[in-house]
Design an enzyme around this catalytic site. Structure first.
Site, PDB file in Angstrom:
ATOM      1  CD  GLU A  91      -2.714  -1.089   2.440  1.00 35.16           C
ATOM      2  OE1 GLU A  91      -2.330  -0.503   3.389  1.00 35.16           O
ATOM      3  OE2 GLU A  91      -3.770  -2.053   2.588  1.00 35.16           O
ATOM      4  CD  GLU A 132       7.418 -11.682  -6.056  1.00 37.13           C
ATOM      5  OE1 GLU A 132       7.651 -12.768  -5.640  1.00 37.13           O
ATOM      6  OE2 GLU A 132       7.328 -11.501  -7.396  1.00 37.13           O
TER       7      GLU A 132
END
Lengths: 254, 405
Positions: B149, B385
């Protein structure tokens, strides 16, 4: 009709590799060099698999002559859709001197043994550029041949082959059984799909010796020497067309 | 009968042999054929267009469809669901070869396989698998994974996107950032807080089709690299989805995300390897052709040392990646190895691409050669990631457990 197609696949040095002549000048360096299926053989496999997908033939058998590593090439053909493989074991000195005459004898014997109705080969191999195996195989079998095929269609008990020749395109209709050799524009070989690569693992590759087929591998050719092509000489730039004509006359080209 | 038994034993030995370290020395034949197939695809279909895709920020639609028809978009998915049914070692080989051709395409393929399909395969119901996996195996549709986010990336436990139950629907509100594939995806997995009191144990995962009312996309980010893959915010404003769209149990979201990322790291490690390998090949080819001081620069020790260091970085990262994949395929713990692989491979990618530009000199700085694109593409592998810093924390965490500290 057996509905069986024999496809020859040759393991050659990969087209992208820079070829180097061995120091003893008897051949090219093959140790540790990347090998892959001859591009024209890929096209041959693709055509056979397409015929099977169109349900015009029933079984595609991939054949390769050579040492143990030839099995990798057969596996690639299986991954592309061939049903089973035949590895004709040829090793050592026999493999070094293996050429179109011996291979065509082997293919002719297998074509008879497997009751093949069609033998599809690449038009030539990119290592020796012989362009002889297809033609010799047809002659040994006394079968008709459609070479340099850019289009193949089955029409009942005949095969229509559109051939790429110097003057353009020639269409021939030949009786089955026949030998066809694939040219560049015949098709675009597919990438093996992952499920097919997995399935290929389970497909059978039979091992056969040339002696079992009654084939004598003795070569009638002796390689005397292998040399690099001569170094390209630098060219010359000229200002006008007259200069060009003058220079061509000077150097005896016209 | 005896022959059948022998054959079956040989096959099972062969299959179990498939999960040993000997595979690090020489890959099984199927994997070699797979690797070669993907390499041929990259050479013929990706390398010729990679520069254009990068320059014009173009999504490789046709190539993704072709990869889908080959089975590469759903490598681990069983054949019954439309996938290729292969293992993670095969997956890492495929991603490396594809990324060697085009790193953006590698990212798209990796996100679809590891981040979108992965968790549904592991945590989804049979219905969900049919609905959300099968249409995403052919390359016609791709999915994405929305965890980060604007307010939290590494701090995944602080998800401020919320989901509340209202009758027979979930209603989601919030914004997700940096979502790869967002502009090209037909579905997303969104992580949202369902119970703030439970902190990270109060996060759940949801499946949302795209487009969907209440879900909108932010602007496409103008990135340094992997420009052919789209990256954007996903904005949820009273986005309503059926109750059945929850993935896994309520509150399992964080666990699902972390486990998904463990596997995703192997994919990103493979992508970084592809970039590193491409840089190494670019530098080695150039060193062979470029002459200076009367000889090809490959003859100079300074260049040789660089190439040696690059090759070693790639090879060691590759072995770590394969080991992580093999451990995962053997259903053994692989979190530490996956983190090591991603860290090593991403640092190898940035190192190799940096050195490749150095070897190419001025030519490395211009778009005529791919070196500058590899440099830009490599950079993200140390960030997404799980940043390199997070990887170090993951490795240390596993180590400390092992040493019982």
């Amino acid at each position: 009709m057996s509905g069986r197609v024999l496809v020859g696949v040759k393991r050659v040095i990969d087209y992208a590799v820079k070829i180097r002549v061995r120091p003893d000048k008897t051949g090219v360096v093959t140790d540790g060099v990347k090998h892959s299926m001859n591009p024209f053989c890929e096209i041959a496999v693709e055509e056979a698999v397409k015929l099977k997908e169109k349900k015009l033939i029933k079984e595609v058998v991939a054949v390769s002559c050579g040492p143990q590593q030839a099995q990798e090439t057969i596996r690639t053909a299986l991954a592309m859709g061939a049903d089973r493989g035949i590895h004709v074991e040829v090793t050592g000195k026999d493999y070094d001197t293996l050429g179109p005459l011996q291979v065509s004898k082997i293919l002719a014997a297998l074509a008879k043994k497997e009751d093949a109705q069609l033998v599809i080969l690449g038009k030539q191999a990119i290592d020796d550029d012989c362009n002889q195996t297809g033609q010799m195989t047809a002659a040994l079998l006394d079968w008709p041949q459609g070479t340099f095929a850019s289009e193949v269609s089955m029409e009942g008990d005949k095969v229509k082959v559109v051939r790429e020749i110097d003057g353009g395109l020639e269409t021939v209709k030949i009786n089955i059984p026949a030998v066809v050799t694939a040219d560049l524009r015949l098709n675009t070989p597919r990438y093996a799909t992952l499920p097919n690569i997995m399935k290929a693992k389970k497909k059978k590759i039979a091992n056969v010796k040339p002696a079992d087929l009654g084939v004598d591998l003795t070569s009638r050719l002796e390689v005397l020497r292998v040399d690099e092509p001569p170094q390209r000489q630098a060219g010359m730039k000229v200002e006008t067309v007259d200069d060009l004509v003058g220079k061509l006359k000077e150097t005896g080209h016209i | 009968m005896a022959a059948l038994f022998k054959a079956r034993k040989a096959l099972s030995l062969c299959l179990s042999g498939c999960r040993t370290l000997s595979q690090l020395a020489e890959l099984p034949e199927t994997h070699q054929i797979l690797r070669q197939t993907c390499r041929d695809f990259a050479d013929r279909e990706l390398i010729p267009i990679a520069a254009k895709l990068d320059k014009e920020h173009l999504y490789p639609t046709k190539q993704i469809q072709e990869l889908g028809s080959m089975g590469v978009m759903a490598m681990e998915v069983p054949e019954e669901l439309g996938g290729a049914g292969m293992d993670y070692l095969a997956y890492s080989l495929a991603i490396e070869e594809i990324s060697r051709g085009c790193a953006s395409t590698g990212a798209v393929v990796s996100v679809n396989n590891s981040l979108y399909i992965g968790p549904i395969l592991k945590f989804g119901t049979e219905e969900q698998k049919k609905c959300w996996i099968t249409p995403f195996t052919s390359g016609e549709q791709v999915g994405c994974f929305a965890l980060s986010e604007p307010g939290n990336g590494s701090d995944a436990g602080a998800a401020s996107t919320v989901a509340r139950q209202e009758g027979d629907e979930w209603v989601l509100n919030g914004t997700k950032a940096w979502i790869t594939n967002s502009w090209d995806a037909s579905a997303t997995i969104v992580f949202a807080t369902t119970d703030k009191q439970l902190k990270h144990k109060g996060i759940s995962a949801f499946l949302i089709p795209m487009p969907h009312p209440g879900l909108s996309l932010g602007k496409k980010e103008d990135k340094l690299g992997i420009r052919a893959s789209s990256t954007a915010n996903i904005i949820l404003e009273d986005c309503r989805i059926p109750l059945d769209n929850i993935l896994g149990p309520c509150g399992a979201g964080f666990k699902i995300a972390m486990q998904t990322l463990d596997s995703g790291r192997i994919g990103i490690a493979a992508q970084a390897l592809g970039i590193a390998q491409a840089s190494l090949e670019c530098a080695a080819n150039y060193a062979h052709k470029r002459t200076a001081f009367g000889a090809p620069i490959g003859k100079l020790q300074a260049i040789q040392f660089k190439l040696a260091d690059m090759a070693m970085a790639v090879e060691s990262a590759r072995l770590l990646t394969w080991k992580a994949a093999l451990l995962r395929d053997s259903k053994k713990p692989f979190t530490k190895e996956a983190a090591m692989a991603k860290l090593a491979a991403s640092e190898a990618a940035t190192f190799c691409s940096h050195q490749a530009i150095q070897v190419l000199g001025g030519m490395g700085y211009v778009a005529d050669m791919p070196a500058e694109r590899h440099y830009r593409d490599a950079r993200i592998t140390e960030i997404y990631e799980g940043t390199s810093e997070i990887q170090r924390l993951v490795i240390a965490g596993q180590l400390l457990k092992e040493y019982q500290l």
